[in-house]
Design a protein around this motif. Structure first.
Motif, mmCIF file in Angstrom:
data_model
loop_
_atom_site.group_PDB
_atom_site.id
_atom_site.type_symbol
_atom_site.label_atom_id
_atom_site.label_comp_id
_atom_site.label_asym_id
_atom_site.label_seq_id
_atom_site.Cartn_x
_atom_site.Cartn_y
_atom_site.Cartn_z
ATOM 1 N N THR A 130 0.804 -1.226 0.000
ATOM 2 C CA THR A 130 0.000 0.000 0.000
ATOM 3 C C THR A 130 0.837 1.275 0.000
ATOM 4 O O THR A 130 0.271 2.365 -0.101
ATOM 5 C CB THR A 130 -0.905 0.032 1.236
ATOM 6 O OG1 THR A 130 -0.096 0.010 2.406
ATOM 7 C CG2 THR A 130 -1.852 -1.150 1.246
ATOM 8 N N GLY B 55 -2.600 -3.150 5.356
ATOM 9 C CA GLY B 55 -2.460 -3.769 4.039
ATOM 10 C C GLY B 55 -2.753 -5.254 4.073
ATOM 11 O O GLY B 55 -3.381 -5.807 3.164
ATOM 12 N N ARG C 282 -4.749 -6.767 6.214
ATOM 13 C CA ARG C 282 -6.203 -6.908 6.370
ATOM 14 C C ARG C 282 -6.906 -6.719 5.033
ATOM 15 O O ARG C 282 -7.864 -7.429 4.720
ATOM 16 C CB ARG C 282 -6.745 -5.903 7.382
ATOM 17 C CG ARG C 282 -6.553 -6.316 8.808
ATOM 18 C CD ARG C 282 -7.421 -5.520 9.765
ATOM 19 N NE ARG C 282 -7.329 -4.080 9.565
ATOM 20 C CZ ARG C 282 -6.432 -3.282 10.133
ATOM 21 N NH1 ARG C 282 -5.521 -3.791 10.948
ATOM 22 N NH2 ARG C 282 -6.437 -1.990 9.902
ATOM 23 N N SER C 283 -6.441 -5.773 4.218
ATOM 24 C CA SER C 283 -7.037 -5.536 2.901
ATOM 25 C C SER C 283 -6.874 -6.754 2.002
ATOM 26 O O SER C 283 -7.803 -7.137 1.286
ATOM 27 C CB SER C 283 -6.396 -4.327 2.224
ATOM 28 O OG SER C 283 -6.605 -3.179 2.973
ATOM 29 N N HIS D 202 -9.201 -9.498 3.219
ATOM 30 C CA HIS D 202 -10.603 -9.164 2.967
ATOM 31 C C HIS D 202 -10.990 -9.410 1.511
ATOM 32 O O HIS D 202 -12.108 -9.831 1.226
ATOM 33 C CB HIS D 202 -10.863 -7.703 3.331
ATOM 34 C CG HIS D 202 -12.269 -7.261 3.102
ATOM 35 N ND1 HIS D 202 -13.296 -7.645 3.924
ATOM 36 C CD2 HIS D 202 -12.822 -6.493 2.144
ATOM 37 C CE1 HIS D 202 -14.422 -7.126 3.477
ATOM 38 N NE2 HIS D 202 -14.167 -6.411 2.398
ATOM 39 N N SER D 203 -10.062 -9.159 0.595
ATOM 40 C CA SER D 203 -10.376 -9.318 -0.829
ATOM 41 C C SER D 203 -10.206 -10.754 -1.315
ATOM 42 O O SER D 203 -10.492 -11.043 -2.469
ATOM 43 C CB SER D 203 -9.515 -8.380 -1.674
ATOM 44 O OG SER D 203 -8.163 -8.735 -1.554
ATOM 45 N N TRP E 204 -6.416 -9.308 -4.618
ATOM 46 C CA TRP E 204 -6.169 -7.926 -4.221
ATOM 47 C C TRP E 204 -5.352 -7.181 -5.277
ATOM 48 O O TRP E 204 -5.659 -6.045 -5.612
ATOM 49 C CB TRP E 204 -5.455 -7.884 -2.870
ATOM 50 C CG TRP E 204 -5.297 -6.497 -2.343
ATOM 51 C CD1 TRP E 204 -6.228 -5.771 -1.682
ATOM 52 C CD2 TRP E 204 -4.146 -5.657 -2.477
ATOM 53 N NE1 TRP E 204 -5.714 -4.530 -1.381
ATOM 54 C CE2 TRP E 204 -4.458 -4.439 -1.854
ATOM 55 C CE3 TRP E 204 -2.889 -5.822 -3.050
ATOM 56 C CZ2 TRP E 204 -3.551 -3.389 -1.788
ATOM 57 C CZ3 TRP E 204 -1.987 -4.782 -2.982
ATOM 58 C CH2 TRP E 204 -2.317 -3.580 -2.360
ATOM 59 N N THR F 281 -6.628 -3.863 -7.629
ATOM 60 C CA THR F 281 -5.967 -2.596 -7.321
ATOM 61 C C THR F 281 -5.283 -2.051 -8.568
ATOM 62 O O THR F 281 -4.628 -2.786 -9.297
ATOM 63 C CB THR F 281 -4.929 -2.791 -6.202
ATOM 64 O OG1 THR F 281 -5.549 -3.448 -5.104
ATOM 65 C CG2 THR F 281 -4.376 -1.469 -5.731
#
Length: 96
Positions: free
Chosen positions: A8, A55, A57-58, A61-62, A68, A72
């Protein structure tokens, strides 16, 4: 090693420590970085990265690293993450 998230690009921020008497002194806000090994299903290999907790966690989550990176945009990614995204996209196009 820089204090920057490999996914990120979250980095060190500066600000003030404010005392009770409202005296301001410089301080740093460091990102919560961890060395992690993420698995790429498309490339069928593991990737070691230094990632912030947000980052990570992102990514979880995806639905994983591949999902991810695909969703992105390249402009939001760091150089190593953008390179990894290109590898994944290339492997996905040749697989079909």
């Amino acid at each position: 090693m820089s204090r920057r998230c490999a996914l990120t690009e979250k980095a060190v921020q500066t600000g003030h420590k404010v005392s009770h008497s409202n005296v301001k002194t410089k301080r740093k806000f460091l990102p919560n970085l961890h060395n992690v090994t993420l698995i790429s299903d498309v490339l069928s290999r593991s990737v070691r990265l230094r990632v912030s907790a947000a980052g990570l966690r992102s990514v979880e989550h995806s639905g994983g690293l591949d999902a991810w990176l695909i969703k992105t945009s390249v402009s939001e990614l760091s150089a190593p993450a953008a390179k990894l995204k290109r590898e994944i996209e290339k492997k996905m196009t040749t697989a079909h």
